[in-house]
Design a protein around this motif. Structure first.
Motif, PDB file in Angstrom:
ATOM      1  N   ASP A 279       0.186   4.697  10.624  1.00 16.57           N
ATOM      2  CA  ASP A 279      -0.279   3.327  10.805  1.00 16.57           C
ATOM      3  C   ASP A 279       0.607   2.674  11.867  1.00 16.57           C
ATOM      4  O   ASP A 279       1.838   2.759  11.775  1.00 16.57           O
ATOM      5  N   ALA A 280      -0.012   2.047  12.838  1.00 17.63           N
ATOM      6  CA  ALA A 280       0.754   1.444  13.934  1.00 17.63           C
ATOM      7  C   ALA A 280       1.746   0.399  13.428  1.00 17.63           C
ATOM      8  O   ALA A 280       2.858   0.285  13.951  1.00 17.63           O
ATOM      9  N   GLN A 281       1.355  -0.369  12.417  1.00 14.15           N
ATOM     10  CA  GLN A 281       2.242  -1.405  11.891  1.00 14.15           C
ATOM     11  C   GLN A 281       3.496  -0.797  11.253  1.00 14.15           C
ATOM     12  O   GLN A 281       4.606  -1.278  11.457  1.00 14.15           O
ATOM     13  N   CYS A 282       3.329   0.278  10.479  1.00 16.57           N
ATOM     14  CA  CYS A 282       4.495   0.930   9.865  1.00 16.57           C
ATOM     15  C   CYS A 282       5.401   1.547  10.931  1.00 16.57           C
ATOM     16  O   CYS A 282       6.618   1.456  10.839  1.00 16.57           O
ATOM     17  N   ALA A 283       4.793   2.160  11.943  1.00 17.18           N
ATOM     18  CA  ALA A 283       5.601   2.745  13.018  1.00 17.18           C
ATOM     19  C   ALA A 283       6.424   1.665  13.707  1.00 17.18           C
ATOM     20  O   ALA A 283       7.628   1.832  13.930  1.00 17.18           O
ATOM     21  N   GLU A 284       5.790   0.545  14.006  1.00 17.36           N
ATOM     22  CA  GLU A 284       6.493  -0.547  14.683  1.00 17.36           C
ATOM     23  C   GLU A 284       7.587  -1.140  13.803  1.00 17.36           C
ATOM     24  O   GLU A 284       8.693  -1.401  14.264  1.00 17.36           O
ATOM     25  N   THR A 285       7.307  -1.323  12.526  1.00 17.16           N
ATOM     26  CA  THR A 285       8.312  -1.847  11.595  1.00 17.16           C
ATOM     27  C   THR A 285       9.491  -0.890  11.483  1.00 17.16           C
ATOM     28  O   THR A 285      10.652  -1.312  11.507  1.00 17.16           O
ATOM     29  N   GLY A 286       9.211   0.392  11.364  1.00 17.90           N
ATOM     30  CA  GLY A 286      10.269   1.391  11.259  1.00 17.90           C
ATOM     31  C   GLY A 286      11.186   1.405  12.471  1.00 17.90           C
ATOM     32  O   GLY A 286      12.402   1.597  12.346  1.00 17.90           O
ATOM     33  N   LEU A 287      10.601   1.166  13.640  1.00 19.55           N
ATOM     34  CA  LEU A 287      11.395   1.141  14.872  1.00 19.55           C
ATOM     35  C   LEU A 287      12.101  -0.208  15.051  1.00 19.55           C
ATOM     36  O   LEU A 287      13.303  -0.252  15.283  1.00 19.55           O
ATOM     37  N   ARG A 288      11.359  -1.296  14.928  1.00 19.51           N
ATOM     38  CA  ARG A 288      11.906  -2.634  15.192  1.00 19.51           C
ATOM     39  C   ARG A 288      13.036  -3.001  14.233  1.00 19.51           C
ATOM     40  O   ARG A 288      14.058  -3.558  14.643  1.00 19.51           O
ATOM     41  N   GLU A 289      12.864  -2.660  12.959  1.00 18.31           N
ATOM     42  CA  GLU A 289      13.877  -3.006  11.966  1.00 18.31           C
ATOM     43  C   GLU A 289      14.922  -1.910  11.768  1.00 18.31           C
ATOM     44  O   GLU A 289      15.707  -1.964  10.830  1.00 18.31           O
TER      45      GLU A 289
END
Length: 86
Positions: A45-55
Motif C-alpha cells: 500500500d502506497a500509504q504504508c510505504a510512505e509512512t514507513g519511510l517518512r517516520e
C-alpha cells in the motif's frame, strides 16, 4: 504471518513487501523473500510505504538508513501494486 512496520497489521508474508538489510549492510527490496539478512515488512500500500519511510520506521527496524534509490523502488512497488488491486 508478519507485521507491517508502518501500520502494525498482521498479514501473510505474500501480502507484504519485504525489505532486507543484507549481511554486507546493503538495503534491498526482496521480491523472492529469500535473501539472507534482517528483514522488515511493509503492506503493499502506497500509504504504508510512505509512512514507513517518512517516520523512519523501516530504518529503525533494519537498523540502517534507507538509501534514496531503495526508497523510490519501494514507493514504486507499493504504488504499482496498489493500482492493480483497486
Amino acid at each position: 504471518m508478519r507485521s507491517c512496520v508502518a501500520c502494525g497489521r498482521s498479514r501473510a508474508k505474500r501480502e507484504l513487501i519485504r525489505v532486507v538489510r543484507t549481511p554486507e549492510r546493503q538495503v534491498r527490496i526482496d521480491a523472492t523473500g529469500k535473501l539472507p539478512g534482517r528483514g522488515a515488512y511493509v503492506c503493499r500500500d502506497a500509504q504504508c510505504a510512505e509512512t514507513g519511510l517518512r517516520e523512519q520506521r523501516l530504518a529503525h527496524a533494519l537498523e540502517v538508513a534507507i538509501p534514496a534509490d531503495v526508497a523510490e523502488q519501494l514507493r514504486h512497488a507499493a504504488g504499482q501494486i496498489e493500482g492493480v488491486h483497486r
